[in-house]
Design an enzyme around this catalytic site. Structure first.
Site, short mmCIF file in Angstrom:
data_model
loop_
_atom_site.label_atom_id
_atom_site.label_comp_id
_atom_site.label_asym_id
_atom_site.label_seq_id
_atom_site.Cartn_x
_atom_site.Cartn_y
_atom_site.Cartn_z
N GLY A 12 0.82 -1.22 0.00
CA GLY A 12 0.00 0.00 0.00
C GLY A 12 0.85 1.26 0.00
O GLY A 12 2.00 1.26 0.44
N ARG A 16 -2.53 8.30 3.51
CA ARG A 16 -2.69 9.27 4.60
C ARG A 16 -1.34 9.75 5.16
O ARG A 16 -1.29 10.69 5.92
CB ARG A 16 -3.57 8.67 5.71
CG ARG A 16 -5.02 8.54 5.30
CD ARG A 16 -5.82 7.58 6.18
NE ARG A 16 -5.65 6.18 5.76
CZ ARG A 16 -6.26 5.15 6.34
NH1 ARG A 16 -7.05 5.35 7.38
NH2 ARG A 16 -6.05 3.92 5.91
N LYS A 337 33.84 11.63 16.29
CA LYS A 337 33.37 10.82 15.16
C LYS A 337 34.44 9.83 14.73
O LYS A 337 35.60 10.21 14.62
CB LYS A 337 33.01 11.73 13.98
CG LYS A 337 32.46 10.97 12.79
CD LYS A 337 32.84 11.57 11.46
CE LYS A 337 34.27 11.26 11.09
NZ LYS A 337 34.64 11.71 9.74
C1 UD1 Z 1 -7.04 -2.93 7.71
C2 UD1 Z 1 -8.21 -3.91 7.85
C3 UD1 Z 1 -9.01 -3.59 9.09
C4 UD1 Z 1 -8.13 -3.61 10.30
C5 UD1 Z 1 -6.96 -2.67 10.12
C6 UD1 Z 1 -5.96 -2.83 11.24
C7 UD1 Z 1 -8.88 -4.65 5.61
C8 UD1 Z 1 -9.87 -4.47 4.52
N1 UD1 Z 1 -9.05 -3.85 6.65
O1 UD1 Z 1 -7.57 -1.64 7.44
O2 UD1 Z 1 -10.07 -4.53 9.26
O3 UD1 Z 1 -8.89 -3.25 11.46
O4 UD1 Z 1 -6.25 -2.95 8.88
O5 UD1 Z 1 -4.95 -1.86 11.14
O6 UD1 Z 1 -8.03 -5.51 5.52
N2 UD1 Z 1 -2.00 -3.36 1.52
C9 UD1 Z 1 -1.49 -4.02 0.42
N3 UD1 Z 1 -2.19 -4.00 -0.74
C10 UD1 Z 1 -3.39 -3.38 -0.86
C11 UD1 Z 1 -3.91 -2.71 0.27
C12 UD1 Z 1 -3.20 -2.74 1.45
O7 UD1 Z 1 -0.41 -4.61 0.47
O8 UD1 Z 1 -3.97 -3.41 -1.94
C13 UD1 Z 1 -1.22 -3.39 2.78
C14 UD1 Z 1 -0.83 -2.01 3.25
O9 UD1 Z 1 0.47 -1.68 2.77
C15 UD1 Z 1 -0.85 -2.14 4.76
C16 UD1 Z 1 -1.83 -3.27 5.03
O10 UD1 Z 1 -2.01 -3.93 3.80
O11 UD1 Z 1 0.41 -2.49 5.28
C17 UD1 Z 1 -3.16 -2.77 5.57
O12 UD1 Z 1 -3.72 -1.86 4.65
P1 UD1 Z 1 -4.39 -0.51 5.13
O13 UD1 Z 1 -4.78 0.28 3.93
O14 UD1 Z 1 -3.58 0.15 6.15
O15 UD1 Z 1 -5.74 -1.09 5.79
P2 UD1 Z 1 -6.65 -0.40 6.89
O16 UD1 Z 1 -7.59 0.53 6.23
O17 UD1 Z 1 -5.81 0.13 7.98
MG MG Z 2 -3.77 0.31 8.19
#
Ligand code: UD1
Ligand code: MG
Length: 441
Positions: A12, A16, A337
């Protein structure tokens, strides 16, 4: 767990964060979130560690290769949700027979010592089902809610909650374990039927129950900042929590911290018992301080090893590749250093000691400077100061240069040539002296 595969979601953007750096490379205590997470998962000795990368993939993969060699990577070129991210792993893990543990790269709860063992214990009891953790937290804004619906456990994302569902206080930290072969058929059922039109990994809970798998959930205690870091404010809130834990651990291990709330730790700071640290000290990465040493207020240390009975600061700056032996005193406004300073030596005021080897029982007078940089060649050169030497105030040691054992220099001397043992080198120019120079007319 020798047959377990770890999957870390790190593709991701972290919209934000408003950053060009992938979110998981933002960090606290001088280590990226991903580094903290990989350290926690490494402790489980997994058979495989797969990191899903996407936004800023090169940077994320380079970090893993440098700090956690052996990781495998899956690229998720379009970030279509957490469920979609895990789907991308099938070519790599489709044949994996053991458990698969799925973790979000931004959830630092995972790094707490008790958390992964709790999940693994569940996994051992329910090896063919889906295992997950849940946490009661006060503010659930942005988090998935875990709830029962028609007798089954489900997850509803914050954006999809009805006002009534929003009042539920059990949150989903997104820490899941599942029998490998059971995972892929469940992922195939995902649809983007939700407010964000993404494939949600959280839907695995409902799909697992529907497919007749045993869904087992453990509740762990959690503070809100541990539940996920999505913004810089959340990063700062988690850092505050982490720093407080570090301070408590340092004190429990025998260090005295004066006004502990003002002292900043790195993930790897080592303070031996009976060390004392004053207010507003910052520890960069790679610092260890041995017994009975004192670090006085407003000092900034990184990449250094400090012996016993040393006294550092106030207002000292110790930079990387520095070793200070037992009983060394480094005073105010002194920068060190890439240097070694042997037992009992002192630089108490206003000095720069860089690229130097200082012997035992040396006194570097106020304002002693190692002129280590040759601007023409761009090279840094070394200075050696033999044991028992003493430099006068304002001595400039033009490197490369060696003061032999027991050398003395006078105040304001520029030393360009090596000295003999037990010699004195002093600026020979007589002072210009004018009588009645400033006498009123
Ligand atoms: C997610 C969860 C939520 C949980 C919360 C905890 C989902 C739909 N929601 O929400 O239930 O309470 O985390 O913090 O799973 N990522 C990818 N590929 C993508 C999207 C995200 O690799 O397409 C990765 C992001 O880099 C991140 C993680 O997955 O490290 C979580 O994604 P994020 O967008 O932060 O999810 P939240 O909205 O926080
Ligand atoms: Mg998250």
């Amino acid at each position: 767990m020798e047959n377990c595969a770890i999957v870390i979601l790190a593709a991701g953007k972290g919209t934000r964060m408003k950053s060009e750096l992938p979110k998981v490379l933002h960090g606290f205590a001088n280590r990226p979130m991903l580094g903290h997470l990989l350290a926690a998962t490494r402790a489980l000795r997994p058979a495989r560690t797969v990191v899903i990368t996407g936004f800023g993939a090169e940077a994320t993969e380079a970090y893993c290769n440098a700090h956690a060699p052996g990781c495998e990577f899956v690229r998720q070129t379009e970030q279509r949700g957490t469920g979609h991210a895990v789907q991308m792993c099938q070519p790599l893990l489709g044949d994996h027979q053991g458990p698969i543990i799925m973790l979000y790269g931004d959830v630092m709860l995972t790094t707490r010592e008790d958390v992964l063992p709790t999940l693994l214990a569940r996994q051992a009891e329910n090896p063919l089902g889906l295992n997950l953790l849940a946490a009661k937290v006060e503010n659930l804004q942005g988090l998935g809610r875990l709830m029962h619906h028609n007798g089954r456990l489900i997850n509803i994302e914050d954006k999809d909650c009805t006002p009534e569902q929003r009042t539920i206080t059990t949150a989903n930290p997104g820490i899941y374990g599942i029998h490998g072969p059971a995972l892929w058929p469940l992922l195939a059922k995902f649809t983007p039927n939700n407010a964000q039109h993404e494939l949600y990994l959280t839907d695995i809970i409902a799909h697992a129950a529907e497919a007749g798998l045993t869904v087992s959930m453990s509740e762990v205690k959690a503070e809100r900042p541990e539940m996920g870091i999505n913004s810089r404010a959340e990063l700062a809130a988690y850092d505050a929590l982490y720093q407080n834990r570090k301070r408590m651990a340092a004190m429990a291990a025998g260090a005295t911290l004066v006004q502990p709330e003002t002292i900043y730790f790195s993930f790897d700071t080592v303070l031996e018992p009976d060390t004392t640290v004053g207010p507003f000290v910052t520890f960069g990465p790679g610092v260890s301080v041995s017994r009975n040493s004192v670090v006085l207020p407003f000092s900034h240390l990184e990449g250094c090893t400090i012996g016993r009975n040393a006294r550092i600061g106030p207002y000292a700056r110790i930079r990387p590749s520095t070793t200070l032996a037992d009983g060394v005193h480094i005073g105010n406004f002194v920068e060190i250093k890439n240097a070694t300073i042997a037992e009992g030596s002192k630089a108490n005021h206003l000095s720069y000691v860089g690229d130097a080897d200082v012997g035992a029982n040396v006194n570097l007078g106020a304002g002693t400077i190692t002129a280590n940089y040759n601007r023409k060649t761009g090279q840094k050169n070394r200075t050696t100061v033999g044991k028992g030497s003493s430099t006068g105030s304002g001595t400039v040691l033009v490197a490369p240069v060696t003061l032999a054992e027991g050398s003395y220099t006078g105040a304001n001397t520029v030393v360009r040539k090596d000295t003999e043992a037990y010699s004195l080198t002093a600026a020979a120019v007589e002072n210009l002296h004018k009588s009645n120079y400033s006498k009123p007319e």
